[in-house]
Structures are given as C-alpha cells and as structure tokens.
Write a protein that holds these residues in place. Structure first.
Motif, PDB file in Angstrom:
ATOM      1  N   LEU A   1     -20.576  25.840   3.450  1.00  0.00           N
ATOM      2  CA  LEU A   1     -19.755  25.490   2.288  1.00  0.00           C
ATOM      3  C   LEU A   1     -20.526  25.677   0.986  1.00  0.00           C
ATOM      4  N   THR A   2     -21.831  25.396   1.013  1.00  0.00           N
ATOM      5  CA  THR A   2     -22.647  25.630  -0.183  1.00  0.00           C
ATOM      6  C   THR A   2     -22.686  27.120  -0.524  1.00  0.00           C
ATOM      7  N   GLY A   3     -22.849  27.951   0.506  1.00  0.00           N
ATOM      8  CA  GLY A   3     -22.837  29.395   0.263  1.00  0.00           C
ATOM      9  C   GLY A   3     -21.513  29.880  -0.284  1.00  0.00           C
ATOM     10  N   LEU A   4     -20.413  29.366   0.290  1.00  0.00           N
ATOM     11  CA  LEU A   4     -19.093  29.760  -0.204  1.00  0.00           C
ATOM     12  C   LEU A   4     -18.872  29.295  -1.636  1.00  0.00           C
ATOM     13  N   TYR A   5     -19.327  28.075  -1.948  1.00  0.00           N
ATOM     14  CA  TYR A   5     -19.158  27.542  -3.302  1.00  0.00           C
ATOM     15  C   TYR A   5     -19.946  28.370  -4.315  1.00  0.00           C
ATOM     16  N   LEU A   6     -21.166  28.771  -3.945  1.00  0.00           N
ATOM     17  CA  LEU A   6     -21.975  29.579  -4.855  1.00  0.00           C
ATOM     18  C   LEU A   6     -21.479  31.017  -4.944  1.00  0.00           C
ATOM     19  N   ALA A   7     -20.831  31.489  -3.885  1.00  0.00           N
ATOM     20  CA  ALA A   7     -20.336  32.865  -3.889  1.00  0.00           C
ATOM     21  C   ALA A   7     -19.139  33.038  -4.813  1.00  0.00           C
ATOM     22  N   LEU A   8     -18.382  31.964  -5.026  1.00  0.00           N
ATOM     23  CA  LEU A   8     -17.216  32.056  -5.910  1.00  0.00           C
ATOM     24  C   LEU A   8     -17.655  32.071  -7.368  1.00  0.00           C
ATOM     25  N   PRO A   9     -16.874  32.661  -8.248  1.00  0.00           N
ATOM     26  CA  PRO A   9     -17.218  32.687  -9.684  1.00  0.00           C
ATOM     27  C   PRO A   9     -17.368  31.281 -10.239  1.00  0.00           C
ATOM     28  N   PRO A  10     -18.282  31.066 -11.198  1.00  0.00           N
ATOM     29  CA  PRO A  10     -18.510  29.721 -11.742  1.00  0.00           C
ATOM     30  C   PRO A  10     -17.264  29.096 -12.362  1.00  0.00           C
ATOM     31  N   ARG A  11     -16.493  29.879 -13.088  1.00  0.00           N
ATOM     32  CA  ARG A  11     -15.275  29.356 -13.724  1.00  0.00           C
ATOM     33  C   ARG A  11     -14.100  30.268 -13.390  1.00  0.00           C
ATOM     34  N   PRO A  12     -13.667  30.200 -12.127  1.00  0.00           N
ATOM     35  CA  PRO A  12     -12.577  31.097 -11.726  1.00  0.00           C
ATOM     36  C   PRO A  12     -11.236  30.593 -12.234  1.00  0.00           C
ATOM     37  N   THR A  13     -10.279  31.471 -12.295  1.00  0.00           N
ATOM     38  CA  THR A  13      -8.926  31.129 -12.694  1.00  0.00           C
ATOM     39  C   THR A  13      -7.967  31.464 -11.561  1.00  0.00           C
ATOM     40  N   GLY A  14      -6.801  30.842 -11.603  1.00  0.00           N
ATOM     41  CA  GLY A  14      -5.793  31.118 -10.594  1.00  0.00           C
ATOM     42  C   GLY A  14      -6.164  30.541  -9.248  1.00  0.00           C
ATOM     43  N   TRP A  15      -5.858  31.281  -8.200  1.00  0.00           N
ATOM     44  CA  TRP A  15      -6.073  30.772  -6.855  1.00  0.00           C
ATOM     45  C   TRP A  15      -7.547  30.650  -6.499  1.00  0.00           C
ATOM     46  N   LEU A  16      -8.390  31.456  -7.146  1.00  0.00           N
ATOM     47  CA  LEU A  16      -9.824  31.327  -6.904  1.00  0.00           C
ATOM     48  C   LEU A  16     -10.350  29.968  -7.386  1.00  0.00           C
ATOM     49  N   GLY A  17      -9.775  29.484  -8.482  1.00  0.00           N
ATOM     50  CA  GLY A  17     -10.156  28.155  -8.960  1.00  0.00           C
ATOM     51  C   GLY A  17      -9.782  27.071  -7.970  1.00  0.00           C
ATOM     52  N   ASP A  18      -8.595  27.204  -7.364  1.00  0.00           N
ATOM     53  CA  ASP A  18      -8.184  26.226  -6.349  1.00  0.00           C
ATOM     54  C   ASP A  18      -9.086  26.286  -5.122  1.00  0.00           C
ATOM     55  N   VAL A  19      -9.463  27.501  -4.723  1.00  0.00           N
ATOM     56  CA  VAL A  19     -10.347  27.651  -3.560  1.00  0.00           C
ATOM     57  C   VAL A  19     -11.706  27.020  -3.833  1.00  0.00           C
ATOM     58  N   ARG A  20     -12.232  27.235  -5.039  1.00  0.00           N
ATOM     59  CA  ARG A  20     -13.545  26.657  -5.386  1.00  0.00           C
ATOM     60  C   ARG A  20     -13.465  25.141  -5.448  1.00  0.00           C
ATOM     61  N   HIS A  21     -12.347  24.622  -5.955  1.00  0.00           N
ATOM     62  CA  HIS A  21     -12.178  23.175  -6.016  1.00  0.00           C
ATOM     63  C   HIS A  21     -12.109  22.568  -4.617  1.00  0.00           C
ATOM     64  N   VAL A  22     -11.316  23.169  -3.750  1.00  0.00           N
ATOM     65  CA  VAL A  22     -11.198  22.671  -2.380  1.00  0.00           C
ATOM     66  C   VAL A  22     -12.536  22.774  -1.654  1.00  0.00           C
TER      67      VAL A  22
END
Length: 206
Positions: A54-75
C-alpha cells in the motif's frame, strides 16, 4: 513509468524482507531469541506485506491527483492507516503471547503468575483500543468536514494512552516482580523469613 518503477521496487523490497526474515528465523532456531522471532514473523508477515504494497501504491500515485485518481489515492491512504494499526495490534498480541510462553508450565497455577497474567492482558487490550482510536482519528482527519472532530479524537487517544501508561506502571512493576520471584523459586508458602535490624535484634515471621 515512475509508478511502475515504484511498485516494482516495493515488490522487490517485500520479497527480500520476507526471505531475509525467514533466514534469520531459521538461524535462530537454536539460538537465544527463537522464542520471539518465529512468532513475530508468523504474525506480522501479512500485515507487513500489506503495509509495503500500500505504501508503494500510495507513492506511485501523483501527489495531487484529480478525478478518480484522487479517490484511489485517498482510499489507499485509508487502507494504509488501517493496515499499520493491524500490524501494531498483531505485534502486541505477539508480545503478550511470548511473555506468557516464557512462564514455566509448573507455575501456571501459581498465584503470582496468575496475577501477572491478570495485569498484562488488560494492558495489551487497552493499548490495542488506543491504537484503534488513533487509526480512526487519522482516518477522520482525511475528510475535511470532520477533520476537527478527528483531531479531537486523536487528542482523546493521547490522554487515554497517558492514563493507561500511568495506571499500568505500578501494576506491571508488581507483575514482573512477582514473575521474578516465581522464577527464582526462593520463597514458598510456609517458609520462615528472618530479618535483622541494627540495635533491635532479630525478628522472625512466617
């Protein structure tokens, strides 16, 4: 490309950590700390792998994503908080289990050992409750509408943890003192204790 490299590195770290801990446990099979390393690895293996992934996935996502990527990073962040709490609670269970496993079998019915179990088990349970409350408070702080309430929950958890630590200090001290007396096998029911005070002769009690 960046996300793929981070996830690949995370998988490599998780695999190396699993292999390394396995070798350490095997080498410690006849060593001094085999009684704690084996149970610790078996209990914390899955939570640790989940934390790394989960740490790897969290770091792999953009720091301030928008749209569904933001929801994925939040979850992902919420899940990360949950699995870290799971890992800590698992470690607490291992600490309790290995502590009790060190007690000799013939002393299980001893009053001092029963008192030690009674003192240690509630401390572990209360600590697990505090860890759960902290995790809930951290999750709340990720939602702007209830962020203030989450901060208050974290403050309450800190106060509760401090109270548990202060109240458990004496209880655990007495419990481990009782275990030490039981291990030393120096006193038995019916023994006579003799003490000498300077200028007052001797006093015997049983």
């Amino acid at each position: 490309m960046r996300a793929a490299l981070i996830m690949l590195a995370t998988l490599v770290v998780a695999a190396l950590l699993d292999i390394g801990t396995r070798r350490v446990v095997r080498r410690a099979d006849h060593g001094r700390y085999r009684w704690v390393l084996g149970p610790l690895r078996n209990a914390c293996r899955r939570p640790t792998a989940a934390v790394l992934l989960l740490t790897g996935l969290y770091l792999a996502l953009p720091p301030r994503p928008t749209g569904w990527l933001g929801d994925v990073r939040h979850v992902t962040g919420l899940l990360l908080i949950g699995v870290v709490a799971w890992l800590v609670i698992k470690a607490l269970h291992v600490a309790e289990g290995v502590t009790f496993s060190r007690l000799p079998a013939q002393l299980v019915a001893d009053r001092r050992i029963r008192r030690a179990r009674t003192a240690i088990r509630p401390v572990r349970r209360f600590t697990a409750v505090v860890v759960t409350i902290v995790a809930i408070g951290l999750i709340m702080t990720t939602f702007p509408p209830i962020r203030a309430f989450g901060i208050s929950v974290l403050g309450s958890a800190g106060v509760v943890g401090a109270l548990i630590g202060l109240s458990a200090r004496t209880a655990l001290g007495n419990a481990f003192a009782g275990i030490q007396v039981a291990f030393s096998d120096g006193l038995h029911v019916g023994d006579v204790v003799s003490s000498r005070v300077s200028g007052a002769g001797s006093k015997r009690s049983s």
